[in-house]
Design a protein around this motif. Sequence first.
Motif, PDB file in Angstrom:
ATOM      1  N   PHE A   1      53.709  16.433  20.425  1.00  0.00           N
ATOM      2  CA  PHE A   1      53.233  15.462  19.443  1.00  0.00           C
ATOM      3  C   PHE A   1      54.231  15.403  18.278  1.00  0.00           C
ATOM      4  O   PHE A   1      54.599  16.441  17.737  1.00  0.00           O
TER       5      PHE A   1
ATOM      6  N   SER B   1      52.349  13.346  12.903  1.00  0.00           N
ATOM      7  CA  SER B   1      51.397  12.495  13.621  1.00  0.00           C
ATOM      8  C   SER B   1      49.993  13.073  13.464  1.00  0.00           C
ATOM      9  O   SER B   1      49.815  14.259  13.152  1.00  0.00           O
TER      10      SER B   1
ATOM     11  N   PRO C   1      47.580  13.789  15.765  1.00  0.00           N
ATOM     12  CA  PRO C   1      47.259  14.931  16.647  1.00  0.00           C
ATOM     13  C   PRO C   1      47.941  16.223  16.187  1.00  0.00           C
ATOM     14  O   PRO C   1      47.323  17.298  16.173  1.00  0.00           O
ATOM     15  N   HIS C   2      49.218  16.117  15.810  1.00  0.00           N
ATOM     16  CA  HIS C   2      49.972  17.298  15.371  1.00  0.00           C
ATOM     17  C   HIS C   2      49.339  17.922  14.136  1.00  0.00           C
ATOM     18  O   HIS C   2      49.095  19.140  14.083  1.00  0.00           O
TER      19      HIS C   2
END
Length: 218
Positions: free
Chosen positions: A48, A52, A54-55
């Motif tokens: 990811f 971002s 998700p990260h």
Amino acid sequence: MLNEVKSARAEQAQARRALGRYQHARRMVLAALVVVMFAVLLFGQSAFPPESVPHETIEMVGVLLIILGVVGRLWSTLYIGGRKSSEVVTSGPYSITRNPLYVFSSIAAAGVGAQMGSITAAIGFAVICAAAFHVVILREETFLKEAFGTPFQAYMARVPRFFPKLSLYQEGDTGGFKPRLLRTTLLDGLVFLVAIPFFESIDGAQQSGILPVLFRFP
């Protein structure tokens, strides 16, 4: 009578020394695992992209896991309080799992892996940590069965070795509290907290090209 008292004291002292060796081995395993984890994370990166959603979400969950792990280790130490070599502790966290210190260490290890922003690294670090501690657990169980016999065997039959069974929880009593043990546990746990700023600096070094990225984790 006097000889019996001396013999009992000598056996208790020997038991404390034996358990101390196991506890030292536990700390050495923990330190070695942290070093290996740091080495892996130096050259790995999440699949990811940095910044971002998700990260960042995985990193934040990892921070919570690290805090949970450190607090859980302190909670466990409040109950064990140096009593492990003199009696079978069955209350508090020890009422739901026989090895809460190792359980919470594995949770914190998952948090360390999550600082990569990777679910795979989080799960992998937790599994590696739990597997490494499994060897120490088996050695401790052998010692405790010899030291306490039937009471410990009954405890083994009732409470799971690792994965907590929450329905068994009993508050119980913390017994004699020893600040020194709590301080030692806190210092051990702070190693996990160091991961947070450490991996932020690794992210920056990787993005700037100072550190090469050799592999990526989903």
